[in-house]
Each structure stands twice: as C-alpha cells, then as structure tokens.
Write a protein that holds these residues in place. Structure first.
Motif, PDB file in Angstrom:
ATOM      1  N   ILE A  99       0.827  -0.901   0.497  1.00  0.00           N
ATOM      2  CA  ILE A  99       0.092  -0.339   0.016  1.00  0.00           C
ATOM      3  C   ILE A  99       0.847   1.277  -0.376  1.00  0.00           C
ATOM      4  N   GLU A 100       0.355   2.533  -0.677  1.00  0.00           N
ATOM      5  CA  GLU A 100       1.357   3.491  -0.652  1.00  0.00           C
ATOM      6  C   GLU A 100       1.622   3.944   0.946  1.00  0.00           C
ATOM      7  N   ALA A 101       2.504   4.413   0.803  1.00  0.00           N
ATOM      8  CA  ALA A 101       3.137   5.337   2.006  1.00  0.00           C
ATOM      9  C   ALA A 101       2.851   6.030   2.361  1.00  0.00           C
ATOM     10  N   SER A 102       1.772   7.384   2.439  1.00  0.00           N
ATOM     11  CA  SER A 102       1.134   8.143   2.610  1.00  0.00           C
ATOM     12  C   SER A 102       0.065   8.116   2.033  1.00  0.00           C
ATOM     13  N   GLU A 103      -0.910   9.166   3.373  1.00  0.00           N
ATOM     14  CA  GLU A 103      -2.080   9.501   3.563  1.00  0.00           C
ATOM     15  C   GLU A 103      -2.705  10.626   2.290  1.00  0.00           C
ATOM     16  N   VAL A 104      -2.253  11.033   0.511  1.00  0.00           N
ATOM     17  CA  VAL A 104      -2.443  12.235  -0.054  1.00  0.00           C
ATOM     18  C   VAL A 104      -4.020  11.414  -1.025  1.00  0.00           C
ATOM     19  N   PRO A 105      -4.683  13.358  -1.558  1.00  0.00           N
ATOM     20  CA  PRO A 105      -5.056  13.062  -2.343  1.00  0.00           C
ATOM     21  C   PRO A 105      -4.397  12.430  -3.350  1.00  0.00           C
ATOM     22  N   VAL A 106      -5.564  11.730  -4.636  1.00  0.00           N
ATOM     23  CA  VAL A 106      -4.884  11.284  -5.662  1.00  0.00           C
ATOM     24  C   VAL A 106      -3.892  11.852  -6.629  1.00  0.00           C
ATOM     25  N   TRP A 107      -3.952  13.356  -6.634  1.00  0.00           N
ATOM     26  CA  TRP A 107      -3.185  14.369  -7.606  1.00  0.00           C
ATOM     27  C   TRP A 107      -2.676  14.435  -6.540  1.00  0.00           C
ATOM     28  N   GLU A 108      -1.824  13.847  -5.596  1.00  0.00           N
ATOM     29  CA  GLU A 108      -0.437  14.286  -4.921  1.00  0.00           C
ATOM     30  C   GLU A 108       0.118  13.180  -5.004  1.00  0.00           C
ATOM     31  N   ALA A 109      -0.560  12.016  -5.243  1.00  0.00           N
ATOM     32  CA  ALA A 109       0.203  11.110  -5.471  1.00  0.00           C
ATOM     33  C   ALA A 109       1.224  10.540  -6.385  1.00  0.00           C
ATOM     34  N   ASP A 110       2.345   9.872  -5.575  1.00  0.00           N
ATOM     35  CA  ASP A 110       4.235   9.570  -6.737  1.00  0.00           C
ATOM     36  C   ASP A 110       3.318   8.949  -7.641  1.00  0.00           C
ATOM     37  N   PRO A 111       3.753   8.996  -8.450  1.00  0.00           N
ATOM     38  CA  PRO A 111       3.689   8.283 -10.311  1.00  0.00           C
ATOM     39  C   PRO A 111       4.218   6.573  -9.307  1.00  0.00           C
ATOM     40  N   GLU A 112       5.530   7.025  -9.613  1.00  0.00           N
ATOM     41  CA  GLU A 112       6.056   5.457  -9.611  1.00  0.00           C
ATOM     42  C   GLU A 112       6.007   4.317  -8.224  1.00  0.00           C
ATOM     43  N   GLU A 113       5.073   5.051  -7.395  1.00  0.00           N
ATOM     44  CA  GLU A 113       4.705   4.578  -6.340  1.00  0.00           C
ATOM     45  C   GLU A 113       3.251   3.757  -6.293  1.00  0.00           C
ATOM     46  N   TRP A 114       2.598   4.951  -7.545  1.00  0.00           N
ATOM     47  CA  TRP A 114       1.016   4.343  -7.672  1.00  0.00           C
ATOM     48  C   TRP A 114       1.305   3.317  -8.553  1.00  0.00           C
ATOM     49  N   ARG A 115       1.999   3.097  -9.536  1.00  0.00           N
ATOM     50  CA  ARG A 115       2.045   2.379 -10.126  1.00  0.00           C
ATOM     51  C   ARG A 115       3.110   0.896  -9.585  1.00  0.00           C
ATOM     52  N   ARG A 116       3.499   0.861  -9.105  1.00  0.00           N
ATOM     53  CA  ARG A 116       4.364   0.153  -8.013  1.00  0.00           C
ATOM     54  C   ARG A 116       3.066  -1.088  -7.337  1.00  0.00           C
ATOM     55  N   VAL A 117       2.317   0.286  -6.719  1.00  0.00           N
ATOM     56  CA  VAL A 117       0.817  -0.540  -5.617  1.00  0.00           C
ATOM     57  C   VAL A 117       0.324  -1.902  -6.541  1.00  0.00           C
ATOM     58  N   VAL A 118      -0.166  -0.828  -7.748  1.00  0.00           N
ATOM     59  CA  VAL A 118      -1.095  -1.608  -9.059  1.00  0.00           C
ATOM     60  C   VAL A 118      -0.689  -3.122  -9.542  1.00  0.00           C
ATOM     61  N   GLU A 119       0.761  -2.995  -9.516  1.00  0.00           N
ATOM     62  CA  GLU A 119       1.579  -3.169  -9.886  1.00  0.00           C
ATOM     63  C   GLU A 119       1.823  -5.009  -9.463  1.00  0.00           C
TER      64      GLU A 119
END
Length: 272
Positions: free
Chosen positions: A93-113
């Motif tokens: 899961i992501e390390a930080s609680e942030v709205p989607v527009w502030e999400a780190d793209p690399e982390e976002w992709r890694r979670v989905v992967e």
C-alpha cells in the motif's frame, strides 16, 4: 464437485497475512508452496509451516516478474505436486495518505503492479494447470477498499477493485472447468503494513484488530470445498464465519449479492 484441495501455493508468504495463511493451510493438512521476495524471511516462514507437520517448499519470486514467477511455480510443483489452491496474498500500500493528484506516480504504479498485475501473473502461472486437470480454487486477498471511494490510498483502492473484477472474470470463465475463486477481505489484521498506516492510529491505541484466526478459518473452509457457492463473491473475516456462510448459501442469495456491481437508480435505469 471439485474435491478438497491438497496442494496450496501462497504468494506473499514470507510475512503478514500470507504467512499466517500458509501456516493454517499446512496445519489443515495441505502441502504448501511459499513464494516471497525476501529470502531469509521466506525460509523462516517455511520452517514455521513445516513445524505444523506439513510438506512444504519455498521459492523466492516477485509476482511482478511473470517469467520468474512461472519458474518458481514449476519448481514448487515439481517438489509438491500440482497446485489446486492458489492464494494471492502478496500486496503493498502507499506510504502516505494523500489525494490522488498528489500521489507519487512511481509508487502508484508499483502498488497496482504488485496488488493487481501480480495477482494476474499468479493466475496465468497456475490456473492453466487447474483447467487441464479439471478444477481448482483461487483465493484473492481482497479488501473493502476496492468497493468504496476514499480520499486517500487511491492506488490501493484501484488495485483492489481491479482484483475483484479479475476474480469475477476468472469465476465466469472458470466455472465450466471446475475453477472457483473467493474474494477474501481480511478486515484489519495486525501486520507490519497495517501498523505503519496512519489510518489505523486509533485502532492501534485501542488494540482492536481482526484476528488472523478468523481469516484462516475462511481460507481453510474454502480449501475444503465448503464455500464454493461463494465463487465470484466477497467474504469478510471478522463478519463472516464458515458456519454463517454455509447458512446463507443454504438460504440462497441473489446474483448480485456480495459482487461488484453498478447500482441502478431504479427500474427505468437503462444500465440495469
């Protein structure tokens, strides 16, 4: 009916819920293949599963790497026999609680992967053999985060919603081949992941968690063939039990019960 499962393969088995499930399935009499990225923790988990008296083997693998995962599956099946229960427990899961527009793209992709693509890779590596042999079972470690909107953890929510839909596709295609799939939501078990989440600060203070044993009981019941009627549906540890689910199945349920659906606004909705 598909007979009770005899050989389980658990991804994410080196720690957390995945390790707990591997131990519980071993204690229930199944042979267990363990997959995980951390070699030392994987060996520790392997020793614990063997301590239940089960036949067990382990192979390091990252579910995001399909070729590596396929090699690991082949190795474990050569040692233990054909896998007839796949448990996809690998997840982050992501390390930080942030709205989607502030999400780190690399982390976002890694979670989905890891959470979604990794589960697909596991299906791709294991389920064809189940189809050839005439049946098998799949457990997706899913989450209520996939069925409701949230201002944070957008990658995790998207991945878990996709996982539910992946399970639905597997159910629809696999039913004719004796393959069933359970979307198992574990609630909030005390694990390294949940202990690090800001969302669970009050839960940590109250020490209120879903027990691993409640998750284990549902997985073992499914492995035994007791919950095949819930293929394509979500069950939730801490709310459901094998006994309550068996009673519900006997009473009957609608096609949409515990499935991921768009709710119509009424009888005149063209999207019904």
């Amino acid at each position: 009916m598909t007979p009770p499962s005899r050989v389980a393969l658990v991804t994410g088995a080196s720690s957390g819920i995945g390790r707990g499930l591997a131990e519980a399935l071993g204690a229930a009499g199944l042979a267990v293949g363990l997959l995980g990225r951390d070699g030392q923790r994987l060996q520790d988990a392997l020793a614990a599963v063997r301590g239940t008296g089960a036949r067990a083997a382990a192979a390091p693998a990252d579910v995001v790497d399909l070729a590596g995962l396929q090699r690991a599956v082949e190795q474990l099946q050569a040692e233990l026999g054909p896998v007839d229960l796949l448990v996809s427990a690998a997840g982050i899961i992501e390390a930080s609680e942030v709205p989607v527009w502030e999400a780190d793209p690399e982390e976002w992709r890694r979670v989905v992967e890891v959470d979604l693509v990794g589960a697909f890779h596991a299906v791709r590596a294991v389920v064809p053999g189940m189809v050839e042999r005439g049946g098998g079972r799949v457990i997706h470690l899913d989450s209520g985060s996939g069925i409701r909107d949230s201002a944070v953890y957008s990658a995790y929510g998207a991945a878990k919603a996709g996982l539910f839909r992946l399970g639905g596709s597997l159910h629809a295609a696999g039913a004719a081949h004796g393959v069933t799939v359970l979307e198992l939501a574990p609630g909030v078990v005390r694990t390294p992941m949940t202990m690090a989440m800001a969302a669970h600060e009050q839960r940590r203070q109250r020490d209120e968690w879903t027990s691993q044993a409640e998750v284990d009981a549902l997985a073992v019941a499914f492995a035994r063939g007791e919950l095949d009627a819930f293929s394509g549906r979500m069950v939730r540890a801490g709310v459901d039990t094998p006994a309550s689910l068996s009673a519900r199945a006997a009473a009957g349920f609608d096609d949409d019960d515990r499935t991921l659906r768009l709710r119509p606004w009424g009888a005149d909705d063209p999207l019904r």
